[in-house]
Design an enzyme around this catalytic site. Structure first.
Site, mmCIF file in Angstrom:
data_model
loop_
_atom_site.group_PDB
_atom_site.id
_atom_site.type_symbol
_atom_site.label_atom_id
_atom_site.label_comp_id
_atom_site.label_asym_id
_atom_site.label_seq_id
_atom_site.Cartn_x
_atom_site.Cartn_y
_atom_site.Cartn_z
ATOM 1 N N CYS A 159 0.816 -1.224 0.000
ATOM 2 C CA CYS A 159 0.000 0.000 0.000
ATOM 3 C C CYS A 159 0.851 1.277 0.000
ATOM 4 C CB CYS A 159 -0.956 -0.006 1.181
ATOM 5 S SG CYS A 159 -2.076 -1.398 1.162
ATOM 6 N N HIS A 176 -3.064 7.312 2.043
ATOM 7 C CA HIS A 176 -3.540 6.020 1.542
ATOM 8 C C HIS A 176 -4.944 5.770 2.079
ATOM 9 C CE1 HIS A 176 -4.070 1.896 0.662
ATOM 10 N NE2 HIS A 176 -3.834 1.478 1.889
ATOM 11 N N ASN A 193 -10.200 0.058 -0.363
ATOM 12 C CA ASN A 193 -8.735 0.116 -0.285
ATOM 13 C C ASN A 193 -8.168 -0.476 -1.575
ATOM 14 O OD1 ASN A 193 -6.014 -0.270 0.212
ATOM 15 N ND2 ASN A 193 -6.291 -1.124 2.264
HETATM 16 N N1 ACO Z 1 -19.097 -7.967 8.541
HETATM 17 C C1 ACO Z 1 -19.714 -8.144 9.707
HETATM 18 N N2 ACO Z 1 -19.070 -8.504 10.827
HETATM 19 C C2 ACO Z 1 -17.740 -8.674 10.751
HETATM 20 C C3 ACO Z 1 -17.034 -8.498 9.558
HETATM 21 C C4 ACO Z 1 -17.770 -8.130 8.421
HETATM 22 N N3 ACO Z 1 -17.187 -7.923 7.228
HETATM 23 N N4 ACO Z 1 -15.733 -8.733 9.793
HETATM 24 C C5 ACO Z 1 -15.614 -9.043 11.089
HETATM 25 N N5 ACO Z 1 -16.831 -9.013 11.668
HETATM 26 C C6 ACO Z 1 -17.154 -9.264 13.059
HETATM 27 C C7 ACO Z 1 -16.136 -10.121 13.747
HETATM 28 O O1 ACO Z 1 -16.396 -11.487 13.507
HETATM 29 C C8 ACO Z 1 -16.314 -9.750 15.182
HETATM 30 O O2 ACO Z 1 -17.437 -10.419 15.703
HETATM 31 P P1 ACO Z 1 -17.395 -11.026 17.202
HETATM 32 O O3 ACO Z 1 -17.209 -9.820 18.091
HETATM 33 O O4 ACO Z 1 -18.718 -11.691 17.311
HETATM 34 O O5 ACO Z 1 -16.233 -11.956 17.201
HETATM 35 C C9 ACO Z 1 -16.676 -8.281 15.109
HETATM 36 O O6 ACO Z 1 -17.136 -8.041 13.766
HETATM 37 C C10 ACO Z 1 -15.519 -7.345 15.418
HETATM 38 O O7 ACO Z 1 -14.373 -7.773 14.680
HETATM 39 P P2 ACO Z 1 -13.001 -7.060 14.861
HETATM 40 O O8 ACO Z 1 -12.007 -7.741 13.990
HETATM 41 O O9 ACO Z 1 -12.707 -6.901 16.305
HETATM 42 O O10 ACO Z 1 -13.350 -5.663 14.234
HETATM 43 P P3 ACO Z 1 -12.546 -4.335 14.330
HETATM 44 O O11 ACO Z 1 -13.309 -3.356 15.099
HETATM 45 O O12 ACO Z 1 -11.121 -4.551 14.676
HETATM 46 O O13 ACO Z 1 -12.594 -3.868 12.814
HETATM 47 C C11 ACO Z 1 -11.224 -3.743 10.850
HETATM 48 C C12 ACO Z 1 -12.003 -4.654 11.804
HETATM 49 C C13 ACO Z 1 -12.223 -2.835 10.146
HETATM 50 C C14 ACO Z 1 -10.518 -4.604 9.829
HETATM 51 C C15 ACO Z 1 -10.236 -2.903 11.671
HETATM 52 O O14 ACO Z 1 -9.451 -3.722 12.482
HETATM 53 C C16 ACO Z 1 -9.370 -2.082 10.811
HETATM 54 O O15 ACO Z 1 -9.796 -1.115 10.238
HETATM 55 N N6 ACO Z 1 -8.082 -2.430 10.726
HETATM 56 C C17 ACO Z 1 -7.167 -1.761 9.860
HETATM 57 C C18 ACO Z 1 -6.872 -2.672 8.803
HETATM 58 C C19 ACO Z 1 -6.840 -2.016 7.463
HETATM 59 O O16 ACO Z 1 -7.482 -1.074 7.112
HETATM 60 N N7 ACO Z 1 -6.037 -2.637 6.683
HETATM 61 C C20 ACO Z 1 -5.971 -2.261 5.335
HETATM 62 C C21 ACO Z 1 -4.867 -2.990 4.734
HETATM 63 S S1 ACO Z 1 -3.422 -2.393 5.345
HETATM 64 C C22 ACO Z 1 -3.214 -0.968 4.687
HETATM 65 O O17 ACO Z 1 -3.751 -0.636 3.679
HETATM 66 C C23 ACO Z 1 -2.287 -0.194 5.369
#
Ligand code: ACO
Length: 322
Positions: free
Chosen positions: A112, A249, A279
């Site tokens: 990225c 990004h 993304n």
């Molecule tokens: N739809 C519905 N529910 C979902 C989904 C989905 N797509 N994905 C996960 N869940 C659920 C999980 O199963 C979990 O349920 P549970 O509590 O019953 O176990 C709940 O939602 C929370 O999941 P978490 O993984 O804790 O969610 P979080 O709040 O951390 O959000 C996310 C996840 C959006 C990926 C966040 O961690 C994030 O933004 N991380 C940054 C990662 C990123 O943007 N990376 C991009 C690539 S890297 C880059 O470009 C630099």
């Protein structure tokens, strides 16, 4: 010499997929995706819309915008982690697609952060006189790396490409000059397990799928990435108050807004396109630049900060007087 932006272009696949459409096949909802990421839709490529095809379209659009021909370019750098083939490089395929037979073309892989790395690299060629005009492309089809059974990753990404043309011009050497003013890059390979693809010629022999520990990526992105931005401000003698546009990004709205707040960058200076593109990895910054330039926000003379973090981790920032 300074590397001045003289053209900008982008390309998206024809098919736009909303969160609701995705929720028909993936156990997710529009509400969950919007709340956690800000993403409302993304563009997904078909078999004919490969990375080099999208990259060539974006590159041609940037050339048209600059009023230049392919023969005017002597350097093509394509930032991508999703090449059509392991080799030849996507950059040489873009070169051929544009009808270029001269110059030098190569790919650069920093996931990225690829576009920031590619701008920084092209700038070195231009300011040392090794090239006169560069096409810097970010092109990706991450949809081909996704595990569509893994809802924690497959809802986040989209496909697309963007490009800028940089031209070497004489400058006074001040921050008022147009061009790339300064850039700062970093990487730290200890973070591999947080964001990687579980395939490749040296491991499974298959392309593999993207794997990510979302929470840890989030924490690193907000906590660490400001070091390169502070470096870029310090090296150019500018501050957040001097910025006209912050074009980070586009991974996640919450990461972008938390970073801007931490840096003291006003929210109305932040260009946000993650809602419509998802993304798109190395393509996200040039896609966002093209949107903000075409809608009249970014104008010649504006001070623009680009910034990204990607797998590795790799990260970087560059300040550009547009
Ligand atoms: N739809 C519905 N529910 C979902 C989904 C989905 N797509 N994905 C996960 N869940 C659920 C999980 O199963 C979990 O349920 P549970 O509590 O019953 O176990 C709940 O939602 C929370 O999941 P978490 O993984 O804790 O969610 P979080 O709040 O951390 O959000 C996310 C996840 C959006 C990926 C966040 O961690 C994030 O933004 N991380 C940054 C990662 C990123 O943007 N990376 C991009 C690539 S890297 C880059 O470009 C630099």
């Amino acid at each position: 010499l300074r590397s001045v932006v003289v053209g900008c272009g982008s390309a998206l696949p024809a098919r736009c997929v909303t969160n609701d459409e995705l929720a028909e096949t993936v156990e997710t909802s529009d509400e969950w995706i919007v709340q956690r990421t800000g993403i409302r839709q993304r563009y997904l490529s078909d078999a004919s819309e490969t990375t080099s095809v999208l990259g060539t379209r974006a590159a041609q659009a940037a050339l048209d915008d600059a009023g230049l021909d392919a023969a005017d370019i002597d350097l093509v750098i394509c930032a991508t982690s999703t090449p059509d083939h392991t080799f030849p490089s996507t950059a040489t395929q873009i070169q051929a697609g544009l009808g270029m037979t001269g110059g030098v073309a190569f790919d650069l892989q920093a996931v990225c952060a690829g576009f920031v790395y590619a701008v920084t690299t092209a700038d070195k060629f231009l300011v040392t006189g090794s090239a006169r005009r560069a096409l810097v492309v970010g092109a990706e089809t991450f949809s081909r790396l996704l595990d569509w059974e893994d809802r924690t990753t497959c809802v986040l990404f989209g496909d697309g490409a963007g490009a800028i043309v940089l031209e070497a011009r004489e400058g006074e050497g001040t921050s008022a000059d147009r061009g790339v003013l300064t850039a700062s890059l970093r990487s730290d390979g200890r973070h591999r397990e947080k964001l990687y693809v579980d395939g490749g010629p040296g491991s499974t022999g298959t392309t593999g799928h993207l794997r990510m520990t979302g929470k840890e990526v989030f924490r690193f992105a907000v906590g660490q990435v400001t070091d390169v931005i502070d470096d870029a401000f310090r090296a150019s003698g500018t501050t957040a108050d001097d910025l006209d546009w912050f074009v980070p990004h586009q991974a996640n709205r919450r990461i972008i807004e938390a970073s801007a707040d931490k840096l003291g960058i006003a929210r109305d200076k932040v260009v946000l396109t993650v809602d419509r593109h998802g993304n798109t990895s190395a393509a996200s910054i040039p896609l966002a630049l093209d949107v903000a330039r075409r809608d009249g926000r970014i104008k010649n003379g504006d001070l623009v900060m680009i910034e990204a973090i990607g797998g590795g981790f790799t990260w970087g920032a560059a300040l550009i007087r547009w």
